[in-house]
Scaffold this active site. Structure first.
Site, PDB file in Angstrom:
ATOM      1  N   SER A  25       0.848  -1.192   0.000  1.00  0.00           N
ATOM      2  CA  SER A  25       0.000   0.000   0.000  1.00  0.00           C
ATOM      3  C   SER A  25       0.883   1.242   0.000  1.00  0.00           C
ATOM      4  O   SER A  25       2.025   1.195   0.505  1.00  0.00           O
ATOM      5  CB  SER A  25      -0.869   0.016   1.259  1.00  0.00           C
ATOM      6  OG  SER A  25      -1.507   1.270   1.417  1.00  0.00           O
TER       7      SER A  25
ATOM      8  N   TYR B 179      -1.381   0.438  10.674  1.00  0.00           N
ATOM      9  CA  TYR B 179      -1.441   0.016   9.269  1.00  0.00           C
ATOM     10  C   TYR B 179      -0.171   0.447   8.535  1.00  0.00           C
ATOM     11  O   TYR B 179       0.389  -0.320   7.740  1.00  0.00           O
ATOM     12  CB  TYR B 179      -2.690   0.620   8.620  1.00  0.00           C
ATOM     13  CG  TYR B 179      -2.961   0.131   7.225  1.00  0.00           C
ATOM     14  CD1 TYR B 179      -3.144  -1.222   6.960  1.00  0.00           C
ATOM     15  CD2 TYR B 179      -3.062   1.023   6.162  1.00  0.00           C
ATOM     16  CE1 TYR B 179      -3.400  -1.670   5.667  1.00  0.00           C
ATOM     17  CE2 TYR B 179      -3.323   0.589   4.878  1.00  0.00           C
ATOM     18  CZ  TYR B 179      -3.495  -0.756   4.633  1.00  0.00           C
ATOM     19  OH  TYR B 179      -3.756  -1.203   3.354  1.00  0.00           O
TER      20      TYR B 179
END
Ligand code: 8X3
Length: 256
Positions: A140, A153
């Site tokens: 990501s 995250y």
């Protein structure tokens, strides 16, 4: 062990295949003529995908050693693969670090980092033996630049990115191609919903006013393109954002 006998039909394991980017990838590769082993924890959703695409459903939790071993055995018995696509993962929570929840961090580090490691470690001998193996890890843009409320995250995706880079170096002499796909804002049915603990309103707000966020099928098309290239071509890092997201901190919204 006999990996895919024919170089003409590729075969892939796609994890995280019960929804979102994983599901769209399983669909795209099936449509492209690949033999696809669709892996996820939710058997009912996998079965729907299998009925629709002909993908072979395998229920497994990639963070569980015994289930990964069983997955490997099933795939091996069914002819093996040349490509492993690690999509299982995701985000939990938007807390600042000051209020970080252990269970959210545990989930994110287990699913994104340990799951990718365990699945890759298990399939490496098969991919090496094939001679033209590929591992594609879905990380990501959250692994590139951190943001408020993203610490867990961000940490998980940065770690998954780091292991991907080490893997590329370690396995180059085994002719393993290692691809990293780093999406920014992608509107899927579950990503933001799971991150917000099922708060549909908060989840929708993530995409509010963004005219054209990326979709799961946008990313699946890119993944399919990358793994369908001749094996000597490695799109080793693919950063993909919607045009409206010029950077992690600059997302154009047309409302509000
Ligand atoms: C998802 C991208 O922008 O939510 O991996 O961090 S973002």
């Amino acid at each position: 062990m006999s990996p895919t006998n024919s170089r003409t039909q590729h075969a892939a394991v796609v994890t995280g295949a019960s929804s979102g980017i994983g599901q769209a990838t399983a669909r795209a590769l099936s449509q492209a003529g690949w033999k696809v082993f669709a892996v996820a924890r939710r058997a009912d959703r996998l079965q729907e995908l299998a009925d629709e695409t002909g993908a072979i459903p395998i229920t497994a939790d990639v963070t569980d050693d015994a289930q990964v071993a069983a997955l490997l055995a099933t795939v091996e018995a069914a002819g093996g693969i040349d490509t492993l696509i690690n999509v299982a993962g995701g985000a939990r929570g938007t807390s600042y670090l000051a209020e970080a929840k252990n269970e959210d961090w545990d989930f994110m580090l287990q699913a994104n980092v340990m799951g990718t490691m365990k699945t890759t470690r298990a399939f490496l001998p098969m991919l090496r033996a094939h001679g033209e193996g590929t591992v594609l890890n879905l990380t990501s843009t959250a692994g590139l630049v951190s943001y408020e409320g993203g610490a867990g995250y961000n940490a998980a995706k940065a770690a998954q990115r780091a292991l991907t880079q080490a893997l590329r170096l370690e396995e180059v002499t085994n002719n393993l191609r290692v691809i990293e796909v780093l999406p920014g804002l992608v509107h899927t049915e579950e990503f933001a919903l799971r991150r917000t603990g099922g708060n549909a309103e908060a989840a929708e707000a993530v995409y509010s006013g963004v005219e054209k966020p990326l979709t799961a099928s946008d990313i699946a098309d890119i993944i399919s393109y990358a793994v369908n290239l001749p094996h000597h071509i490695n799109l080793d890092e693919i950063v993909v954002r919607p045009v409206a997201q010029a950077a992690a901190h600059k997302l154009v919204r047309t409302q509000d």
